[in-house]
Write an enzyme that holds these catalytic residues in place. Structure first.
Site, short mmCIF file in Angstrom:
data_model
loop_
_atom_site.label_atom_id
_atom_site.label_comp_id
_atom_site.label_asym_id
_atom_site.label_seq_id
_atom_site.Cartn_x
_atom_site.Cartn_y
_atom_site.Cartn_z
N ASP A 105 28.38 30.06 24.30
CA ASP A 105 27.92 31.44 24.14
C ASP A 105 28.19 32.01 22.75
O ASP A 105 27.47 32.90 22.30
CB ASP A 105 28.57 32.34 25.20
CG ASP A 105 27.90 32.20 26.56
OD1 ASP A 105 26.89 31.48 26.64
OD2 ASP A 105 28.39 32.80 27.53
N GLY B 258 29.54 38.02 18.93
CA GLY B 258 29.47 39.33 18.29
C GLY B 258 28.07 39.87 18.25
O GLY B 258 27.84 41.08 18.41
N TYR C 135 25.82 37.80 31.83
CA TYR C 135 27.25 38.07 31.93
C TYR C 135 27.70 39.12 30.92
O TYR C 135 27.26 39.12 29.76
CB TYR C 135 28.07 36.80 31.72
CG TYR C 135 28.48 36.15 33.01
CD1 TYR C 135 29.58 36.60 33.73
CD2 TYR C 135 27.76 35.08 33.54
CE1 TYR C 135 29.95 36.02 34.93
CE2 TYR C 135 28.12 34.49 34.74
CZ TYR C 135 29.22 34.96 35.43
OH TYR C 135 29.58 34.39 36.61
N ASP C 136 28.62 39.98 31.35
CA ASP C 136 29.29 40.94 30.46
C ASP C 136 30.74 40.50 30.32
O ASP C 136 31.47 40.39 31.32
CB ASP C 136 29.24 42.35 31.05
CG ASP C 136 27.83 42.92 31.09
OD1 ASP C 136 27.59 43.93 30.43
OD2 ASP C 136 26.98 42.34 31.79
#
Length: 687
Positions: free
Chosen positions: A332, A339, A420-421
């Site tokens: 990711d 960022g 996803y968070d």
């Protein structure tokens, strides 16, 4: 891990809006801005513009028409040079500002080091190894748009009875499975979802249809309609604010600081209580904590703790082996930019009312600066916790009760990587601890299925039936932190203090056993590899052999892990080869400026030949050296029905805690915050 085009548009509004809420604006005024950038500050908008211009002009003739900027960030100064300047900043100019620029042009990846102070390219090379740089949002949006316009795709949707205007798509990196990546090129696979009655697109996958897109040529190179299963129902999947709320309402709660926060933000330097540190932003890593030092009241000086700390990589392999899923083994940070995926934090929701917000700037695909508002929030946290206490009843005629409430400083960022968070908190404690916490929430990736009840399932489905026609896929999340600890200086060692059962053999006590501690100092990198699942019970410390307390203990910090998880993939699995840094929870390497990204600089379609695992094979000396501690925390996620249609937060983390660093408890004499009762308030507030 996917970026449907409508979500991209929504995220772009969040990222790039310059509208600031009154609450955010009022807190923004509380910090001052430096005139001169700190050597570790992220690149300013003007520096991003300058880096773009210098990089573009470095190509012979006019810049290539297909020039795309994939990474533009600070090329941090060499560590010895920076530490030398910090020791006497008034005696010499700061180190020159440099940028690392990674661009794609003519189907090649170019790395440029740009000297912003001198206005020139210091070095330039074409990457000839394996792997490709971070994907841009523009590429992801364009590839998804191509799929939705592809006639065979539209025909597949028509046959399923789906409305084309309700289709959204997302693009997936495809990993590496032994094939020659250069022959395949930079490709993504596009999978699609169906809205029509919900905003929760991830709960309504259009299973079986895959479009393959060549990103460099931006054209479709493959299409497959392999299988047809029902699209899960929209009923019960919507999580938006329009939903009816049920259950008892809670009364208002908040932290009030009428005199403002106890911390100051000066540019990117933050000072609070006995701590000072530098906070910066990176497109790939997100928050970077640097130069963390703590004031020792007894020694009357600031003492070094951590030179640099950040998330180096996030590895998310799914366990589904079907044709549309087997390649979902994502990095990711390296594939999408942790960022880059940061979202604008919402006052009073993402952060409490006493938070101060900070912005960031990134380079867009054309190299031009883009503002990301409210990317960080900084706040003091008081949640009713106790820093220390004791009630003494043993003295006749007296009751002595002393309690100190715990107030900590938190730096927060939220990164939404597709479904996803990730909520990332760096927390600083007056006791000297640094705590990192990662919380996962958001939406599962689910697979459409023919099944409506568990009784129907008679084969391996790689997941759990969460609702009718909805399988929650099993998967992992591994986050590895790069922790360059400099405990009272940069000559440190890694010590494993093992707890061992010791039998009593000489009848000197009625007891039959006790435990003792045996400390082992790691000599080389192989000694620093620790698998906590199979390791002896031990404490893991970074110490400074050259600094001791008054009674002769080496000063240090210890790593306190949270929940412990290890990989369950075989070592020869292609995904595990690329994510081999997960094999150990702890690695220790000598400091090397170029060794920042545990999965390698280029993770998309990488071969796993430039990773932390390969660097450590050199088995370099790490005793009494400038060393880096790498810590991997993980989650095995076997979904449950409570994760549907949206996941409650799941958390893990670690703590770096002083270990003989101070002569005694550093918070024994801490002045507690004042507690007052406000008018019309039935409970005290802490200020």
């Amino acid at each position: 891990m996917t970026f449907p085009s409508k979500i991209l548009f929504f995220l772009s509004l969040l990222f790039f809006s310059s509208i600031i809420t009154p609450c955010a604006e009022s807190t923004r005024r509380r910090h001052r801005h430096r005139r001169q950038p700190h050597p570790l500050d992220p690149l300013t908008p003007s520096e991003l513009e300058l880096a773009r211009a210098i990089a573009s002009d470095s190509f012979p003739g006019s810049p290539p028409r297909n020039l795309t900027f994939h990474y533009v960030g600070l090329d941090e100064p060499d560590k010895p040079l920076l530490l030398s300047w910090l020791s006497a900043p008034s005696l010499s100019p700061p180190p020159p500002r440099r940028a690392l620029v990674i661009v794609r042009a003519d189907k090649r990846t170019h790395e440029l080091t740009v000297d912003l102070s001198a206005g020139r390219v210091d070095s330039a090379r074409v990457h000839t190894g394996h792997g490709f740089p971070i994907l841009t949002f523009a590429e992801l949006a364009a590839s998804s748009s191509l799929a939705r316009q592809h006639p065979p795709f539209l025909e597949s949707m028509r046959k399923r009875g789906l409305k084309a205007e309700e289709i959204v798509c997302g693009s997936f990196t495809v990993g590496w499975y032994g094939q020659e990546a250069r022959k395949v090129g930079r490709t993504v696979k596009v999978m699609c979802y169906y809205l029509d009655g919900t905003v929760n697109l991830y709960m309504r996958p259009v299973e079986g249809v895959t479009v393959t897109v060549d990103l460099d040529e931006m054209r479709i190179v493959g299409f497959m309609d392999r299988v047809r299963v029902p699209v899960p129902k929209a009923d019960g999947t919507d999580y938006s604010g329009s939903n009816e709320r049920v259950g008892p309402a809670l009364k208002r709660i908040g932290v009030v600081q009428p005199e403002g926060p106890s911390f100051t933000v000066d540019g990117h330097m933050i000072r609070w209580a006995n701590w000072e540190f530098h906070l910066s932003f990176d497109v790939r890593a997100g928050p970077i904590i640097s130069l963390a030092s703590i004031y020792d009241a007894q020694k009357q000086k600031f003492r070094q703790v951590m030179y640099r700390g950040f998330i180096s990589e996030l590895f998310v392999p799914y366990m589904d082996l079907t044709e549309e899923w087997y390649y979902r083994t994502f990095f990711d940070a390296g594939d999408y930019g942790f960022g880059l995926c940061a979202v604008q934090l919402e006052p009073l929701r993402d952060c409490p009312e006493n938070a101060v917000f900070m912005d960031a700037y990134i380079a867009g695909p054309d190299g031009k600066p883009i503002k990301m508002s409210n990317v960080f929030c900084v706040f003091e946290r008081y949640a009713g916790d106790i820093m220390w206490r004791h009630t003494e009843l043993g003295i006749p005629g007296k009751v002595i009760r002393e309690v100190r409430p715990e107030v900590n400083l938190v730096v927060r960022m939220v990164s939404t990587v597709g479904n996803y968070d990730y909520i990332v908190d760096w927390e600083f404690k007056q006791s000297g601890s640094i705590k990192a916490t990662v919380r996962l929430t958001g939406l599962l990736e689910v697979r459409g299925s023919k099944y409506t009840h568990n009784d129907q399932i008679d084969d391996e489905e790689y997941g759990v039936l969460l609702a009718e026609n909805t399988l929650g896929s099993r998967h992992d999340h591994f986050l590895i932190f790069h922790l360059d600890l400099d405990i009272d200086g940069d000559s440190n060692s890694f010590v494993k203090s093992v707890f061992r059962q010791t039998p009593v053999a000489d009848h000197r006590s009625p007891r039959k056993s006790y435990w003792s501690v045996v400390s082992e100092t790691a000599k080389t990198e192989s000694d620093g590899k620790i698998n906590l699942l199979s390791s002896e019970q031990a404490e893991l410390l970074v110490v400074n052999p050259g600094k001791k307390t008054n009674v002769g203990n080496m000063v240090g910090y210890r790593l306190i892990p949270g929940s412990i998880t290890g990989p369950l993939l075989s070592d020869d699995d292609y995904a595990q080869i690329r994510g081999a840094f997960t094999k150990y929870n702890v690695w220790v390497t000598p400091y090397n400026k170029s060794e920042k990204w545990a999965g390698g600089l280029y993770t998309d379609r990488s071969y796993g030949d430039d990773t932390l695992a390969t660097w450590a094979q050199r088995n370099r000396a790490i005793e009494n050296k400038d060393i880096v501690l790498w810590y991997t925390l993980g989650f095995h996620h076997a979904p449950y029905q409570e994760d549907f249609p949206l996941m409650p937060t799941l958390s893990s983390g670690f703590e770096l805690r002083p270990a003989n660093f101070f002569e005694s408890n550093p918070v024994l004499t801490v002045v507690p915050p004042e507690v007052v009762t406000w008018p019309n308030c039935s409970v005290p507030s802490i200020i």
